[in-house]
Motif scaffolding. Structure first.
Motif, short mmCIF file in Angstrom:
data_model
loop_
_atom_site.label_atom_id
_atom_site.label_comp_id
_atom_site.label_asym_id
_atom_site.label_seq_id
_atom_site.Cartn_x
_atom_site.Cartn_y
_atom_site.Cartn_z
N SER A 42 0.78 11.06 8.92
CA SER A 42 0.05 9.91 8.37
C SER A 42 0.34 8.62 9.15
N ALA A 44 -0.76 5.70 8.47
CA ALA A 44 -0.52 4.59 7.52
C ALA A 44 0.92 4.61 7.03
N ASN A 255 -1.42 3.72 0.04
CA ASN A 255 -2.18 3.31 1.23
C ASN A 255 -2.33 4.44 2.26
N ALA A 256 -1.60 5.52 2.05
CA ALA A 256 -1.65 6.63 3.01
C ALA A 256 -2.43 7.83 2.45
N ASP A 259 -5.50 8.98 4.92
CA ASP A 259 -5.30 9.69 6.19
C ASP A 259 -4.46 10.96 6.04
#
Ligand SMILES: NC(=O)c1ccc[n+]([C@@H]2O[C@H](COP(=O)([O-])OP(=O)(O)OC[C@H]3O[C@@H](n4cnc5c(N)ncnc54)[C@H](O)[C@@H]3O)[C@@H](O)[C@H]2O)c1
Length: 423
Positions: A42, A44, A255-256, A259
């Protein structure tokens, strides 16, 4: 000793908290260690970790290990990813002839054990596994007392592990809930306990039989949703949690999501859960000691009860944890009064005595800081390995026992644990 350079593989909670931050900011460790690159699926999550580690925008971060390895000079790789990915990364790091410090479990099944052992044979590198219970003050004391002969010759061991409705439940919110990611709790969690027993008993497992089921989480729930943050049952569910209430959980997980597809607050009553929430096994050791082991992941308290019975007497260790939980989560009233750690020796000739357990400071009762010193300073500076550092074979033996339990539960048979090394 010159500074050793590390690639950190896996920039989640453990990667950042146990390794990234201490190696970057601890006054002593940062004199001997430097994180030179981050590897994760990931971008992010890596970006959040990079900032938390105070690294510049152009700091090497990559989703491709070989690309990263071509960019940075490194001495070793720290593996703190999802369990199922450990084997591939360890084999890759070994192909560069590097040392690997892997989080437990070193991998999730016997096939991966064989693959890693083969790779280590052909590599100039080596692998150590972070079995931090060996550094826990209670278990360091238990090992010392037993080695001094307090119970005589060991005959029988019993280990009951109790995971509460916060810690235990959390495994079922995330990747641990599917056995293909974690080997189930029999591998992911019990590898800690199997390793500490092997270490104290001084032998490896011979035969093992297990039984277990998912009887509390998964399809047993009264209702279910997709995830806590969108759940229509939030008000009536004892297990509802607001996971994204800190900068850390938002940065690392929320926020991850896009992805990586990793949803941190999935419903623990989802039907797809395959990990057993309680399992029980009996096993024998090659040196003749016999053992009973149980794990329960929906207990009203967190703790354990461990018994070592020998020719001279018995040692009993009981730990009941306090419930320091946020309001709104499942907690047991009155638990603080019942909490404590008790270590007692019953000597058949000399009577009963309580043994003091030193108080440790830092993660996992003080185990984590001690482990870091051994792994990241002493293991490079001293020719002789500290016996508390679990070798690859020792890490593999703990996984073989978990996999033996999985096979036994699936096929309802006694499993020859050492035969799993041969395939
Ligand atoms: N020793 C202990 O007491 C202890 C405590 C907690 C966790 N752990 C171990 O630490 C490891 C990480 O646990 P966590 O709680 O931080 O999990 P986590 O879910 O917070 O983080 C896992 C990370 O691995 C990454 N990842 C997944 N597949 C990958 C792949 N193929 N390549 C690269 N990165 C990949 C994910 O994106 C994520 O960032 C696990 O192996 C766990 O067993 C050990």
């Amino acid at each position: 000793m010159e500074k050793k350079r590390y690639i950190l593989a896996g920039t989640g909670s453990r990667g950042l908290g146990m390794f990234g931050k201490p190696l970057s900011f601890d006054e002593e460790l940062s004199r001997y260690a430097e994180i030179v690159g981050l590897y994760d699926v990931s971008p992010a999550r890596m970006a959040f970790a990079r900032k938390e580690l105070g690294k510049p925008d152009d700091f090497p971060c990559d989703t491709d290990f070989d690309r990263l390895a071509a960019r940075v000079e490194f001495d070793a790789v720290i593996v703190a990813t999802t369990d199922r990915a450990h084997a591939e990364i360890i084999v890759k790091a070994l192909s560069y002839g590097k040392r690997v410090f892997s989080e437990k479990p070193v991998c999730i099944n016997a096939a991966q054990v064989r693959e890693i052992l083969r790779a280590e044979k052909e590599s100039a590198g080596g692998v150590f596994v972070t079995h931090n219970m060996r550094y826990d003050p209670a278990f360091s004391t238990i090992k010392k007392v037993i080695d001094e002969g307090a119970v005589g010759r060991l005959i029988f061991v019993e280990y009951n592990d109790f995971l509460d409705r916060r810690h235990g439940a959390d495994y079922f919110r995330r990747w641990h809930g599917e056995k293909e990611n974690s080997g189930g709790l029999a591998v992911h969690k019990s590898c800690h306990h199997f390793d500490i027993l092997n270490y104290i008993v001084g032998s490896y497992a011979d035969t093992l039989y297990a039984t277990g089921a998912t009887s509390f989480y998964g399809k047993n729930g009264p209702f279910r949703g997709e995830r806590c943050s969108t759940c229509t049952h939030a008000e009536e569910c004892d297990f509802y949690t607001d996971m994204f209430n800190s900068e850390k959980t938002i940065g690392l997980y929320k926020n991850a999501e896009q992805d990586s597809g990793y949803i941190r607050d999935r419903c623990l009553f989802r039907e797809e859960i395959t990990t057993e929430d309680h399992f029980h096994c009996v096993f024998t050791y090659l040196n003749g000691v016999r053992a009973v082991y149980t794990l329960t992941a929906f207990c009203p308290f967190e703790g354990m009860r461990v018994v070592f019975e020998g020719t001279r007497g018995r040692l009993e260790y009981t730990a009941v944890g306090r419930a320091e939980w946020a309001p709104g989560t499942v907690s047991t009233p009155g638990l603080s009064e019942a909490a404590g750690r008790f270590l007692r020796v019953y000597d058949a000739r000399e009577g009963v005595r309580d043994v003091e357990i030193p108080t440790g400071r830092g993660g996992h009762g003080g185990a984590d800081p001690e482990l870091r010193k051994d792994f990241f300073i002493h293991s490079w500076a001293c020719a002789e390995r500290s016996p508390r550092m679990a070798t690859l074979m020792e890490g593999c033996q703990a996984v073989l026992m978990g996999d033996a339990a999985n096979i036994s539960m699936r096929e309802n048979r006694v499993v020859d644990v050492q035969a799993l090394l041969e395939g």
